[in-house]
Design a protein around this motif. Structure first.
Motif, PDB file in Angstrom:
ATOM      1  N   UNK A  27       5.600   3.342  23.360  1.00  0.00           N
ATOM      2  CA  UNK A  27       5.137   4.562  24.010  1.00  0.00           C
ATOM      3  C   UNK A  27       3.754   4.424  24.628  1.00  0.00           C
ATOM      4  N   UNK A  28       3.112   3.282  24.440  1.00  0.00           N
ATOM      5  CA  UNK A  28       1.807   3.055  25.055  1.00  0.00           C
ATOM      6  C   UNK A  28       0.664   3.755  24.353  1.00  0.00           C
ATOM      7  N   UNK A  29       0.847   4.112  23.093  1.00  0.00           N
ATOM      8  CA  UNK A  29      -0.197   4.830  22.377  1.00  0.00           C
ATOM      9  C   UNK A  29      -1.303   3.907  21.851  1.00  0.00           C
ATOM     10  N   UNK A  30      -0.996   2.637  21.617  1.00  0.00           N
ATOM     11  CA  UNK A  30      -1.956   1.729  20.992  1.00  0.00           C
ATOM     12  C   UNK A  30      -2.888   1.163  22.053  1.00  0.00           C
ATOM     13  N   UNK A  31      -4.143   1.507  21.942  1.00  0.00           N
ATOM     14  CA  UNK A  31      -5.149   1.063  22.902  1.00  0.00           C
ATOM     15  C   UNK A  31      -5.724  -0.290  22.503  1.00  0.00           C
ATOM     16  N   UNK A  32      -5.950  -0.489  21.231  1.00  0.00           N
ATOM     17  CA  UNK A  32      -6.417  -1.791  20.726  1.00  0.00           C
ATOM     18  C   UNK A  32      -6.066  -1.899  19.256  1.00  0.00           C
ATOM     19  N   UNK A  33      -5.941  -3.138  18.775  1.00  0.00           N
ATOM     20  CA  UNK A  33      -5.607  -3.382  17.371  1.00  0.00           C
ATOM     21  C   UNK A  33      -6.181  -4.722  16.951  1.00  0.00           C
ATOM     22  N   UNK A  34      -6.864  -4.761  15.814  1.00  0.00           N
ATOM     23  CA  UNK A  34      -7.470  -6.000  15.324  1.00  0.00           C
ATOM     24  C   UNK A  34      -7.712  -5.864  13.831  1.00  0.00           C
ATOM     25  N   UNK A  35      -8.191  -6.933  13.207  1.00  0.00           N
ATOM     26  CA  UNK A  35      -8.541  -6.910  11.783  1.00  0.00           C
ATOM     27  C   UNK A  35      -9.765  -7.796  11.576  1.00  0.00           C
ATOM     28  N   UNK A  36     -10.666  -7.367  10.703  1.00  0.00           N
ATOM     29  CA  UNK A  36     -11.858  -8.176  10.442  1.00  0.00           C
ATOM     30  C   UNK A  36     -11.644  -9.077   9.231  1.00  0.00           C
ATOM     31  N   UNK A  37     -12.648  -9.873   8.914  1.00  0.00           N
ATOM     32  CA  UNK A  37     -12.518 -10.853   7.824  1.00  0.00           C
ATOM     33  C   UNK A  37     -12.436 -10.203   6.452  1.00  0.00           C
ATOM     34  N   UNK A  38     -12.806  -8.920   6.359  1.00  0.00           N
ATOM     35  CA  UNK A  38     -12.708  -8.209   5.083  1.00  0.00           C
ATOM     36  C   UNK A  38     -11.320  -7.627   4.846  1.00  0.00           C
ATOM     37  N   UNK A  39     -10.400  -7.874   5.792  1.00  0.00           N
ATOM     38  CA  UNK A  39      -9.038  -7.377   5.627  1.00  0.00           C
ATOM     39  C   UNK A  39      -8.859  -5.930   6.019  1.00  0.00           C
ATOM     40  N   UNK A  40      -9.766  -5.408   6.849  1.00  0.00           N
ATOM     41  CA  UNK A  40      -9.653  -4.027   7.310  1.00  0.00           C
ATOM     42  C   UNK A  40      -9.110  -4.019   8.733  1.00  0.00           C
ATOM     43  N   UNK A  41      -7.968  -3.385   8.908  1.00  0.00           N
ATOM     44  CA  UNK A  41      -7.373  -3.275  10.246  1.00  0.00           C
ATOM     45  C   UNK A  41      -8.044  -2.135  10.994  1.00  0.00           C
ATOM     46  N   UNK A  43      -7.574   0.174  14.441  1.00  0.00           N
ATOM     47  CA  UNK A  43      -6.627   0.543  15.485  1.00  0.00           C
ATOM     48  C   UNK A  43      -7.190   1.727  16.262  1.00  0.00           C
ATOM     49  N   UNK A  44      -7.117   1.650  17.580  1.00  0.00           N
ATOM     50  CA  UNK A  44      -7.504   2.763  18.438  1.00  0.00           C
ATOM     51  C   UNK A  44      -6.254   3.247  19.158  1.00  0.00           C
ATOM     52  N   UNK A  45      -5.953   4.540  19.033  1.00  0.00           N
ATOM     53  CA  UNK A  45      -4.804   5.137  19.700  1.00  0.00           C
ATOM     54  C   UNK A  45      -5.282   6.046  20.826  1.00  0.00           C
ATOM     55  N   UNK A  73      -6.165  -4.831   3.552  1.00  0.00           N
ATOM     56  CA  UNK A  73      -6.435  -3.977   2.400  1.00  0.00           C
ATOM     57  C   UNK A  73      -6.637  -2.517   2.774  1.00  0.00           C
ATOM     58  N   UNK A  74      -6.990  -2.265   4.023  1.00  0.00           N
ATOM     59  CA  UNK A  74      -7.245  -0.882   4.436  1.00  0.00           C
ATOM     60  C   UNK A  74      -7.112  -0.805   5.954  1.00  0.00           C
ATOM     61  N   UNK A  75      -7.074   0.422   6.460  1.00  0.00           N
ATOM     62  CA  UNK A  75      -6.943   0.616   7.905  1.00  0.00           C
ATOM     63  C   UNK A  75      -7.907   1.702   8.363  1.00  0.00           C
ATOM     64  N   UNK A  76      -8.575   1.437   9.466  1.00  0.00           N
ATOM     65  CA  UNK A  76      -9.429   2.426  10.119  1.00  0.00           C
ATOM     66  C   UNK A  76      -8.785   2.787  11.455  1.00  0.00           C
ATOM     67  N   UNK A  77      -8.456   4.065  11.610  1.00  0.00           N
ATOM     68  CA  UNK A  77      -7.694   4.494  12.788  1.00  0.00           C
ATOM     69  C   UNK A  77      -8.533   5.493  13.579  1.00  0.00           C
ATOM     70  N   UNK A  78      -8.736   5.202  14.845  1.00  0.00           N
ATOM     71  CA  UNK A  78      -9.495   6.084  15.725  1.00  0.00           C
ATOM     72  C   UNK A  78      -8.557   6.669  16.779  1.00  0.00           C
TER      73      UNK A  78
END
Length: 377
Positions: A27-41, A43-45, A73-78
């Motif tokens: 649907x084109x909702x995902x603007x960007x997606x990545x994960x850092x070295x601490x295991x936190x994903x 995602x920008x929608x 281990x966790x996710x940060x969603x904007x």
């Protein structure tokens, strides 16, 4: 080692929109997606403003999908919200960079396969049997009678009605090379899947087949220069509207509804579908609004005013009401929609009211900058 962006996107394909029932990547909702070295994903929608109500549920689904991945281990969603026109909402939102994923409508505007068509308008409904095709045909004929160049495409590939309503079942389809020459009837250029299949043959389409049939009708028809292209969609929120949003840049959509509550509920779903696909809702039409008997008494067979109330509650324009009318049915069955505008004055006035309101909404959408080409004969 954290997963790559591609791996995260693949996992996000398991997350479905709660109303459209399609995955958020498609649907084109995902603007960007990545994960850092601490295991936190992270995602920008990017969603239309009207979709803010589903943010909590999307957050829950995305988080559950991502923490199920190894090393997450966790996710940060904007969430970033944009206006229906595709512009970013004026709340300090970041501009979309070229490498980031575009919405289906943004992609369609960039790769427009029909550059000679000024305005593409979809006519949809949440359920069948509400008169969606009747409204689509009469919008097209009425617009053409106002002096602009109009085409109509029967995108209801499961149950095409235009062959009967426009009388094209009596005409011979022509092609030049791989291009389909549309029928010219009632002042319109018209094409329907009904002209490409055998009469009475059941149209059984899987998703990819529906996508291909719709794409062929839209892009392999020789439309020429048009001010309006009206597209009659199948009812519901299935594959064809999604294909439409990915393929064609729409000026907007019209939702058809009858007055009763059960039709309103389905119409709201269709309305939300268009909004989430970044398609502007130009307005709602209440069909079968009432019936006037031979005794002159007005009968509200399905109730009255329900669609107008639904439009008001959804903060979208109400384009008008069309009552049950014997001539409307007779002219549709006879393939002569022009008679709706040349016969009974009241029927013509009711239809022209809806058409006038639609043209006003198109003008508002275009900031009153569009000047139609006048066809003089």
């Amino acid at each position: 080692m954290p997963p790559t962006s591609d791996q995260i996107l693949e996992q996000l394909k398991t997350v479905t929109d709660p109303e459209l029932h399609r995955d958020i990547v498609t649907l084109g909702m995902v603007k960007s997606a990545s994960a850092n070295d601490d295991g936190i994903a992270q995602v920008v929608l990017s969603l239309p403003q009207s979709a803010s109500r589903i943010q909590p549920l999307l957050t829950e689904r995305i988080t559950a999908a991502l923490v199920a991945m190894p090393d997450i281990t966790d996710a940060q969603i904007q969430f970033e919200y944009r206006l229906a026109s595709g512009q970013d909402a004026p709340a300090g939102q970041q501009q979309q960079s070229p490498e980031e994923q575009l919405t289906p409508q943004q992609t369609a505007r960039q790769d427009n396969p029909l550059p000679t068509v000024k305005h593409i308008i979809a006519v949809g409904a949440g359920k069948g049997g509400v008169g969606k095709s009747t409204v689509a045909v009469n919008l097209a004929v009425g617009l053409a009678r106002s002096g602009v160049k109009v085409g109509i495409m029967d995108g209801d590939i499961y149950g095409p009605s235009l062959p009967t309503m426009l009388g094209t079942d009596k005409l011979e389809l022509k092609t030049i090379g791989n291009m389909i020459i549309p029928f010219e009837t009632h002042g319109l250029k018209a094409i329907t899947i009904g002209a490409l299949v055998e009469d009475d043959k059941p149209l059984i389409w899987r998703g990819p087949m529906a996508h291909g049939a719709f794409r062929q009708l839209a892009t392999q028809t020789e439309w020429g220069d048009l001010d309006y292209l009206i597209i009659d969609l199948p009812p519901g929120t299935g594959d064809v509207p999604l294909t439409l949003a990915q393929l064609l840049p729409l000026t907007g959509a019209v939702v058809v509804c009858t007055p009763q509550k059960v039709a309103q509920d389905d119409a709201v779903r269709a309305l939300h579908m268009f909004q989430q696909l970044d398609i502007n809702v130009l307005g709602v039409v209440e069909n079968m609004s009432y019936f006037i008997g031979n005794d002159g008494v007005e009968y509200d067979i399905f109730g009255k005013g329900g669609a107008e109330m639904m439009a008001k509650q959804s903060a979208v324009p109400f384009l008008g009401a069309i009552p049950i009318n014997m001539n409307l049915r007779t002219n549709a069955d006879g393939g002569d929609p022009t008679a709706n505008f040349t016969g009974e004055d009241k029927l013509a006035a009711e239809l022209n009211n809806v058409i006038g309101n639609l043209k006003n909404q198109v003008a508002i959408t275009d900031n009153d900058q569009w000047t139609p080409s006048i066809s003089i004969s």
